[in-house]
Design an enzyme around this catalytic site. Structure first.
Site, PDB file in Angstrom:
ATOM      1  CB  CYS A  79      -5.687  -1.998  -4.764  1.00  0.00           C
ATOM      2  SG  CYS A  79      -5.085   0.056  -5.107  1.00  0.00           S
ATOM      3  CB  CYS A 197     -11.829   3.523  -2.682  1.00  0.00           C
ATOM      4  SG  CYS A 197     -10.111   4.187  -1.862  1.00  0.00           S
TER       5      CYS A 197
END
Length: 249
Positions: A79, A197
């Site tokens: 993440c 991402c």
């Protein structure tokens, strides 16, 4: 034939890290003898907000401990925005702390973060100036941009897609990415970050955007895969992985 266990520390709502990174490493198996298996531990997160990200990051030690029980050979913290939301340079703090967790459990493994991998991947390409596409809300996207800038890399153009629900990020249509990049100013950049991402799928568009812009294109998933291979001291040639995974870096 050498087998490697790849551990992934994954937000509970992330469904892309466990598809794109295995897809890349399985593609590598077509041209290299090494084989990989994939093992995940999840930390709770549904909405991409600063509060949920901080709470989730506190869970990463447990995940590293669980994965070290399986004696994985390398771990990837999946993440990027969670790391970047914890303050400038936190990717170093996180990877060192999680590595210590594995050491204390008697199963030392290198830990790479998607945040650190992206920064290192941009540097490896020799890129001084980049354009960035991110799925996050604008304030979090600006935080990501500032984190990258703090690492000495100029972000001259960026686009925030403003998707807050993490499953909606995963559902974003990859086919939209070339059109998004086409609307950005990329003529003066050295590289394009197509997805800042690991949850926003982008692999299928990498070759198209490289052809569209004439620039190296990398993503958080590509950079994380590259960083894992380097941590394992393996060559970094992966078919379909863009310039960073051409084997030249």
């Amino acid at each position: 034939m050498t087998h490697f266990r790849v551990g992934q520390i994954v937000p509970s709502s992330n469904i892309t890290m466990e598809t794109e990174i295995p897809a890349l490493l399985k593609a590598r198996e077509m041209v290299s003898p090494e084989r990989f298996t994939f093992h995940s531990s999840r930390m709770r997160m549904k909405h991409v907000t600063r509060e949920e990200l901080a709470k989730m990051d506190a869970d990463s030690d447990r995940c590293a401990l669980e994965l070290s029980d399986a004696k994985v050979d390398v771990m990837g913290y999946a993440c990027l925005v969670a790391i970047m939301s914890m303050g400038h340079g936190y990717h170093c703090t996180s990877s060192e702390r999680l590595h210590r967790v594995t050491q204390d459990n008697g199963a030392p493994a290198p830990v790479v973060t998607s945040a650190g991998a992206l920064v290192e991947g941009i540097r490896a390409l020799g890129a001084k100036k980049v354009a960035v596409v991110a799925p996050y809300m604008k304030p979090l996207t600006e935080m990501v941009v500032e984190y990258i800038r703090n690492e000495g890399i100029e972000v001259s153009a960026y686009r925030a897609l403003e998707i807050q629900d993490n499953l909606a990020v995963a559902a974003h249509d990859t086919a939209n990415l070339p059109g998004i990049v086409a609307e950005m100013k990329t003529d003066d950049v050295d590289a394009v970050v197509l997805s800042a991402c690991v949850q926003m799928p982008s692999l299928a568009a990498v070759a198209q955007v490289e052809a569209l812009t004439g620039k190296p294109v990398l993503t958080a998933a590509i950079a994380t895969t590259w960083s894992m291979l380097r941590a394992l001291d393996l060559d970094t040639r992966v078919p379909g992985g863009g310039t960073l995974l051409s084997g030249a870096y």
